[in-house]
Design a protein around this motif. Structure first.
Motif, mmCIF file in Angstrom:
data_model
loop_
_atom_site.group_PDB
_atom_site.id
_atom_site.type_symbol
_atom_site.label_atom_id
_atom_site.label_comp_id
_atom_site.label_asym_id
_atom_site.label_seq_id
_atom_site.Cartn_x
_atom_site.Cartn_y
_atom_site.Cartn_z
ATOM 1 N N LYS A 105 90.322 120.255 37.656
ATOM 2 C CA LYS A 105 91.747 120.240 37.340
ATOM 3 C C LYS A 105 91.982 120.404 35.830
ATOM 4 O O LYS A 105 92.664 119.584 35.205
ATOM 5 C CB LYS A 105 92.392 118.940 37.830
ATOM 6 C CG LYS A 105 92.387 118.778 39.350
ATOM 7 C CD LYS A 105 93.095 117.501 39.788
ATOM 8 C CE LYS A 105 93.109 117.394 41.303
ATOM 9 N NZ LYS A 105 93.788 116.138 41.758
ATOM 10 N N ARG A 144 92.328 116.858 34.229
ATOM 11 C CA ARG A 144 93.112 115.789 34.835
ATOM 12 C C ARG A 144 92.286 114.900 35.775
ATOM 13 O O ARG A 144 92.544 113.696 35.880
ATOM 14 C CB ARG A 144 94.300 116.373 35.591
ATOM 15 C CG ARG A 144 95.267 117.173 34.744
ATOM 16 C CD ARG A 144 95.878 116.358 33.632
ATOM 17 N NE ARG A 144 96.959 117.078 32.958
ATOM 18 C CZ ARG A 144 97.552 116.685 31.848
ATOM 19 N NH1 ARG A 144 97.155 115.559 31.259
ATOM 20 N NH2 ARG A 144 98.512 117.390 31.299
ATOM 21 N N ASN A 145 91.323 115.483 36.445
ATOM 22 C CA ASN A 145 90.472 114.666 37.314
ATOM 23 C C ASN A 145 89.685 113.651 36.487
ATOM 24 O O ASN A 145 89.617 112.468 36.823
ATOM 25 C CB ASN A 145 89.533 115.553 38.124
ATOM 26 C CG ASN A 145 88.551 114.760 38.958
ATOM 27 O OD1 ASN A 145 87.401 114.564 38.552
ATOM 28 N ND2 ASN A 145 88.975 114.285 40.124
ATOM 29 N N GLU A 149 91.733 110.335 37.520
ATOM 30 C CA GLU A 149 91.244 109.997 38.858
ATOM 31 C C GLU A 149 89.849 109.378 38.863
ATOM 32 O O GLU A 149 89.296 109.109 39.925
ATOM 33 C CB GLU A 149 91.255 111.262 39.733
ATOM 34 C CG GLU A 149 92.660 111.863 39.872
ATOM 35 C CD GLU A 149 92.658 113.180 40.626
ATOM 36 O OE1 GLU A 149 91.675 113.451 41.351
ATOM 37 O OE2 GLU A 149 93.640 113.942 40.486
ATOM 38 N N ARG A 150 89.316 109.133 37.686
ATOM 39 C CA ARG A 150 87.968 108.553 37.592
ATOM 40 C C ARG A 150 87.965 107.380 36.613
ATOM 41 O O ARG A 150 87.230 107.334 35.659
ATOM 42 C CB ARG A 150 86.967 109.626 37.173
ATOM 43 C CG ARG A 150 86.860 110.766 38.180
ATOM 44 C CD ARG A 150 85.981 111.893 37.707
ATOM 45 N NE ARG A 150 84.594 111.467 37.496
ATOM 46 C CZ ARG A 150 83.627 112.296 37.096
ATOM 47 N NH1 ARG A 150 83.912 113.580 36.878
ATOM 48 N NH2 ARG A 150 82.408 111.861 36.922
ATOM 49 N N SER A 152 90.828 106.320 34.957
ATOM 50 C CA SER A 152 91.959 106.416 34.031
ATOM 51 C C SER A 152 91.540 106.220 32.581
ATOM 52 O O SER A 152 92.157 105.484 31.820
ATOM 53 C CB SER A 152 93.053 105.402 34.400
ATOM 54 O OG SER A 152 94.233 105.645 33.654
#
Length: 208
Positions: A105, A144-145, A149-150, A152
């Motif tokens: 991402k 973004r990942n 998503e990992r 923050s």
């Protein structure tokens, strides 16, 4: 250096490299005395890099626009979200971006960069802009990942190598005399600010 017609002039015969030392009021005053018309024109289409050398810190504020918070589906934060980008992310404005391994991402946002020219600590708000040397366009590239998503950890997704293209131009603060910038993009109130994509800059939408 650009002349009044927007033509690129060769400054290297006067200043080999523009560095952080040239960004103080004294340094900027010396540069302002140079007549661009007296400098040779730059031939061809050379690579345009970062407008000055010696960047020691790359500090950013997340969700600093109300519309960005809204489009992200998150509330406007009660305190500024500060994060840093590693200086190894610094890149020329047209240089290649290296997508990190396992990226899914990778994203980008055009931002207004505020260049601090002199040391500033515990500065009163009404004196803060006295320390600003100028403004430039920055492309805040993110994964973004990695960022959200990992765990923050924003730095993980923000500071990858090449994730901070800057420039090509530095607009000194004397070119924005009322200290208000309405737009910074392919057209601008400061004519030396140029980038293919228009950045969002509206005081009505800023959260800080």
């Amino acid at each position: 250096m650009l002349d009044k017609q927007g033509r690129l002039r060769d400054l290297s015969g006067v200043v080999e490299h523009v560095t952080s030392e040239h960004l103080s009021d004294k340094g900027l005053a010396k540069l302002a005395k140079i007549n661009p018309e007296s400098l040779p024109l730059v031939a061809g289409k050379p690579r345009l890099g970062v407008p000055y050398l010696g960047i020691s810190k790359f500090i950013a504020i997340g969700l600093n626009y109300a519309d960005h918070a809204a489009e992200s589906g998150v509330p406007v934060p009660s305190e500024p979200i500060l994060f840093s980008k590693a200086t190894t992310c610094i890149n020329g404005p047209s240089d290649d971006i290296v997508i990190p391994r396992n990226s899914t991402k990778t994203d980008w946002e055009v931002e207004l960069g505020v260049v601090i020219g002199t040391t500033a600590k515990y500065v009163a708000m009404d004196r803060a802009l006295d320390h600003v040397a100028g403004y430039c366009v920055i492309n805040d590239v993110s994964e973004r990942n990695f960022q959200l998503e990992r765990g923050s950890q924003w730095d993980r997704g923000k500071g990858c190598d090449t994730f901070g293209p800057i420039g090509p131009y530095l607009v000194t603060r004397d070119e924005v005399p009322d200290r208000r910038i309405s737009t910074c993009g392919s057209t601008s109130t400061a004519s030396r600010c140029s980038v293919a994509t228009r950045a969002r800059w509206s005081s009505a939408l800023r959260t800080w």
